[in-house]
Design a protein around this motif. Structure first.
Motif, mmCIF file in Angstrom:
data_model
loop_
_atom_site.group_PDB
_atom_site.id
_atom_site.type_symbol
_atom_site.label_atom_id
_atom_site.label_comp_id
_atom_site.label_asym_id
_atom_site.label_seq_id
_atom_site.Cartn_x
_atom_site.Cartn_y
_atom_site.Cartn_z
ATOM 1 N N LEU A 30 41.587 7.833 -7.365
ATOM 2 C CA LEU A 30 40.540 8.837 -7.540
ATOM 3 C C LEU A 30 40.701 9.524 -8.889
ATOM 4 O O LEU A 30 41.736 10.140 -9.165
ATOM 5 C CB LEU A 30 40.622 9.874 -6.418
ATOM 6 C CG LEU A 30 39.684 11.075 -6.526
ATOM 7 C CD1 LEU A 30 38.228 10.628 -6.523
ATOM 8 C CD2 LEU A 30 39.950 12.063 -5.405
ATOM 9 N N ALA A 31 39.696 9.427 -9.741
ATOM 10 C CA ALA A 31 39.723 10.063 -11.057
ATOM 11 C C ALA A 31 39.191 11.489 -10.916
ATOM 12 O O ALA A 31 37.998 11.695 -10.732
ATOM 13 C CB ALA A 31 38.872 9.272 -12.046
ATOM 14 N N ILE A 78 36.268 2.665 -16.033
ATOM 15 C CA ILE A 78 37.069 3.325 -14.999
ATOM 16 C C ILE A 78 36.705 2.763 -13.638
ATOM 17 O O ILE A 78 35.555 2.862 -13.198
ATOM 18 C CB ILE A 78 36.849 4.849 -15.011
ATOM 19 C CG1 ILE A 78 37.192 5.435 -16.383
ATOM 20 C CG2 ILE A 78 37.689 5.515 -13.918
ATOM 21 C CD1 ILE A 78 36.834 6.912 -16.516
ATOM 22 N N PRO A 138 36.783 12.386 -14.833
ATOM 23 C CA PRO A 138 36.555 11.138 -15.570
ATOM 24 C C PRO A 138 36.515 11.319 -17.085
ATOM 25 O O PRO A 138 36.940 10.424 -17.826
ATOM 26 C CB PRO A 138 35.204 10.647 -15.031
ATOM 27 C CG PRO A 138 35.124 11.238 -13.662
ATOM 28 C CD PRO A 138 35.778 12.581 -13.767
ATOM 29 N N ASN A 147 37.116 3.538 -9.880
ATOM 30 C CA ASN A 147 37.370 4.821 -9.224
ATOM 31 C C ASN A 147 37.357 4.658 -7.704
ATOM 32 O O ASN A 147 36.492 5.189 -7.013
ATOM 33 C CB ASN A 147 36.321 5.844 -9.663
ATOM 34 C CG ASN A 147 36.695 7.264 -9.257
ATOM 35 O OD1 ASN A 147 37.851 7.547 -8.981
ATOM 36 N ND2 ASN A 147 35.708 8.144 -9.213
ATOM 37 N N ASP A 194 42.417 1.529 -13.257
ATOM 38 C CA ASP A 194 42.309 1.946 -11.864
ATOM 39 C C ASP A 194 43.419 2.965 -11.650
ATOM 40 O O ASP A 194 44.586 2.611 -11.490
ATOM 41 C CB ASP A 194 42.482 0.747 -10.931
ATOM 42 C CG ASP A 194 42.606 1.153 -9.467
ATOM 43 O OD1 ASP A 194 42.484 2.350 -9.164
ATOM 44 O OD2 ASP A 194 42.847 0.250 -8.625
ATOM 45 N N GLY A 222 36.304 14.571 -9.311
ATOM 46 C CA GLY A 222 35.552 13.368 -9.656
ATOM 47 C C GLY A 222 34.426 13.601 -10.636
ATOM 48 O O GLY A 222 33.681 12.677 -10.964
ATOM 49 N N GLU A 250 37.933 5.718 -4.403
ATOM 50 C CA GLU A 250 38.239 7.026 -3.833
ATOM 51 C C GLU A 250 39.245 6.946 -2.694
ATOM 52 O O GLU A 250 39.882 7.942 -2.349
ATOM 53 C CB GLU A 250 36.952 7.694 -3.349
ATOM 54 C CG GLU A 250 36.000 8.048 -4.479
ATOM 55 C CD GLU A 250 34.711 8.676 -3.987
ATOM 56 O OE1 GLU A 250 34.464 8.613 -2.755
ATOM 57 O OE2 GLU A 250 33.958 9.214 -4.811
#
Length: 753
Positions: free
Chosen positions: A650-651, A707, A654, A709, A647, A198, A711
């Motif tokens: 979880l990125a 973004i 980033p 994100n 979307d 992340g 989780e």
């Protein structure tokens, strides 16, 4: 999911580097046997969930993490070790990333389909957590305390009671004596404690890439090596009728001229028919190739002309459309509709055109064949070379180099197989060099497509019926020459997997023969499907005199997860993901669209000649919405701004997500504005960037990436999902600007871009 410890010899064999200390193999298959020979049991065609990654901790504390996927700018060579290192509690400054060789023990190594993080995230975490637990147990045993009294942090294990610490290097040998922990006993970090996952970590090859020290396919040099340039038949399945190499052999530096094998009926990744000129340097090889005199037998495919291909696809749909999916009663729905809207859309043939053309070097020696190539899938090289040469796969040692772009082209290993064939013939190392012209005129192509859509609308402005038809040559034709219609995995890319809550739906496909090598390109069939459905919704919204976003949000209906098999009878392949892990969520469609509307001044008042357009699409288990602003002055089209919301769950990194979205916007703009491959008499017309242009800096708009994100959602794909919504957002913006609809790409047919 099981872990197993490796000997140093095993680690060296799998990774190509010398390891010591703690050596772990992480696998989703039964525990790895102690003998290297057992790796030969693993098939290159096993499911994509299979994984073998290796961690080595050296006595000096260096943590070596082998990445099984290749790097082409997308960042997987950084993202994969980020995940392992985070759960391991490694110090990133002490992590050394190793590029894995091609090996069946890794499972799937094909770096495409936006899968590197999406498919392996959980297993990578398990690997890191297992190694950490073994280090912690070793430290606990050394201090004679419970494992609950110690914890790992930044490459050391700390005693909670005494605050003493032992480095990973100190513990490596002791940890290697620990039994492997059971999966149920692993303790994973909570997302709030992630240090690398992340976070925007710079890509590990960045310094080499920006200083000229990175090695790409063309950079491999070996003693006594020959350079090969191949004149291939310009029409697929054509062959050499006769040739005269006398003039070529007189050119200084030319060593040999070799006839390539004839193109196989089912082409897969085997070499194309042609004549190879081998020389001591690239210039001599190219000049020798120009001096060849070849008479071709072009065959039946010379009759193919892309100018008439699209009308033939439409005729095929009229004559024999085949059922793909259905719900309700479409015909009855149309009878009851107050308004019926119909439209047809067309997208051209396209080619990947990466900056670096294909390059490969092969060398037979000491009972093996070493291959260095800019390939996305080293195991494909092994499997296809073994088939071509009638040799065991284990004989081929494939080292993927960095890739200067790929977009799917370099997952097809034909150029590596050419080098292997010629190296065997000459008994010398051979590097095959493709020119830009070779790559554009003799590559694998994204198929041209037609799509018809028809909607019935009731008096309340609700879409109650939808009839869709799609026709294009299938990628499956490359692997089975008799395949002549889109397959379920292609129709699962935005055609039959619609998100909208419509009572009556009928989706159909048509037959389409392949007259070129068809291969997946970045985003694959999502390109044509997203263009059609998003353009069509914009057309419906205009007739209903409401915004496109309002129509989309209304038609999505209540938030829900869709099972297309249960609801439509369609075999939705979901990018090889289970719906339990990556459900098809209308809520996430809505969220990216609402975020886009909130972040974009799409409702601003604009003068005539300017307009905003939007599009939204799910692909590779991620959701992307795009808004584009254009200015049209006479015949001049300029794209001013592009906003993107993704979307992807979880990125993991980033920075790489943002970079990939920016690249996807540029890739999508190239397709929308200028992308087109034409065939005349079976031959590709375009040859280089002068007639197959990609977006220039002067054409690039301001790009903004947002973004989402969440989780709680598993990581989705990133490399490809940004591309599909770009083209329809632009054509919808053009309509908003000047009131004219364009249903066929590219747009340079109508505008100066």
């Amino acid at each position: 999911m099981e872990l197993s410890k490796l000997t140093r010899r095993e680690f060296l064999t799998y990774s190509g580097v010398a390891g010591s200390g703690l050596l772990l193999a992480c696998s989703a298959v039964p525990k790895l046997k102690s003998k290297i020979a057992q790796s030969a049991e693993y098939s290159a065609t096993e499911p994509t969930q299979r994984l073998n990654l290796f961690v080595a901790i050296e006595p000096d504390g260096t943590v070596e993490i082998v990445t099984h996927r290749v790097e082409m700018g997308q960042g997987s060579k950084t993202g994969i070790p980020q995940i392992v290192a985070d759960e391991l509690e490694a110090d990133w400054q002490k992590v050394k990333v190793i590029q894995g060789l091609g090996n069946k023990a890794y499972g799937n190594q094909n770096t495409d389909g936006s899968t590197s993080i999406r498919l392996f995230f959980d297993k990578l975490r398990e690997m890191g957590a297992s190694a950490r637990m073994m280090l912690e147990q070793a430290a606990a045993n050394y201090w004679q305390v419970s494992i609950d009294d110690v914890y790992a942090k930044a490459n050391v294990v700390i005693n909670k009671n005494s605050q003493q610490s032992l480095s990973f290097g100190d513990l490596a040998e002791l940890a290697s004596m620990q039994p492997l922990p059971a999966l149920k006993n692993l303790r994973f970090k909570s997302p709030k404690h992630y240090k690398f996952i992340g976070k925007s970590v710079p890509i590990v090859d960045l310094k080499d890439m920006t200083s000229g020290r990175a090695n790409y396919g063309i950079d491999k040099m070996l003693p006594n090596m020959l350079i090969a340039s191949i004149e291939r038949c310009p029409v697929i399945h054509g062959k050499v009728k006769s040739f005269d190499a006398s003039a070529a052999l007189k050119i200084p530096g030319v060593v040999d001229v070799i006839k390539m094998p004839e193109t196989r009926e089912t082409v897969v990744y085997f070499p194309l028919s042609g004549i190879a000129v081998l020389a001591t340097n690239t210039w001599a090889a190219l000049q020798g190739r120009k001096a060849l005199k070849i008479e071709w037998e072009l065959g039946k495919n010379q009759a193919f002309d892309s100018a008439t291909a699209f009308s033939q696809l439409q005729e095929g749909l009229k004559k024999s459309a085949q059922l793909v999916s259905t719900k309700g009663d479409v015909e009855q729905g149309f009878k009851e509709a107050a308004t019926i809207i119909e439209a047809s859309y067309q997208t051209p043939y396209l080619v990947h055109a990466p900056l670096e053309p294909p390059m490969a070097t092969a060398w037979f020696h000491d009972g093996i064949c070493e291959v260095w190539a800019c390939v996305q899938d080293p195991q494909s090289v092994m499997a296809n070379a073994a088939n071509m040469m009638k040799l065991p796969q284990e004989m081929f040692v494939v080292e993927p180099t960095l890739l200067g772009g790929a977009f799917g082209r370099k997952s097809k290993s034909d150029f590596a197989n050419e080098a292997i064939f010629l190296a065997d013939k000459t008994k010398r190392p051979v590097k095959v060099v493709w020119s830009r012209e070779d790559d554009i005129q003799l590559g694998y192509y994204h198929a041209g497509a037609v799509e018809n859509l028809k909607a019935g609308i009731n008096n309340d402005g609700k879409i109650t019926s939808l009839h869709g038809q799609a026709s294009y040559p299938s990628i499956a034709s490359t692997f089975n020459h008799q395949a002549n219609s889109p397959k379920d995995f292609e129709l699962s890319l935005g055609f039959a997997d619609i998100p909208y809550n419509i009572d009556h739906v009928l989706m159909e496909k048509g037959q389409a023969e392949a007259y070129a090598r068809i291969g997946w390109m970045r985003s694959v069939c999502n390109i044509q499907h997203a263009f059609a459905i998003n353009s069509f919704f914009d057309e419906i919204a205009q007739q209903l005199k409401i915004s496109t976003a309002e129509l989309m949000l209304k038609t999505l209906g209540p938030d829900r997860n869709i099972d297309h098999k249960a609801e439509y009878g369609f075999n939705f392949t979901n990018y090889s993901e289970k719906l339990a892990r990556h459900p098809y969520s209308t809520k996430r469609f809505r969220q990216v669209l609402e975020k886009l509307m909130a972040q974009t001044p799409i409702n601003e008042t604009l003068p005539k000649g300017q307009g905003w357009g939007i599009a939204v699409h799910r692909s590779f288990a991620s959701y992307v919405a795009v808004a584009s602003k254009v200015t049209v002055l006479g015949d001049r089209l300029k794209v001013d701004e592009v906003h993107c919301v993704i979307d992807c769950g979880l990125a993991v990194n980033p920075d790489r997500v943002r970079s990939q979205m920016e690249g996807a916007m540029i890739f999508g703009l190239s397709i929308a504005l200028m992308g087109e491959i034409e065939f005349k008499q079976g031959q590709v017309v375009q040859s280089n960037f002068h007639d197959y242009p990609v977006l220039r800096m002067s054409q690039s708009p301001q790009i903004k990436v947002h973004i989402l994100n969440p989780e709680e959602n598993a990581p989705g794909g990133v490399g490809e999902p940004g591309v599909p919504p770009v083209a329809p957002s632009i054509t919808n913006a053009i309509f908003a600007a000047i009131g004219k609809r364009h249903r066929a790409l590219p747009l340079n047919h109508y505008f100066s871009v």
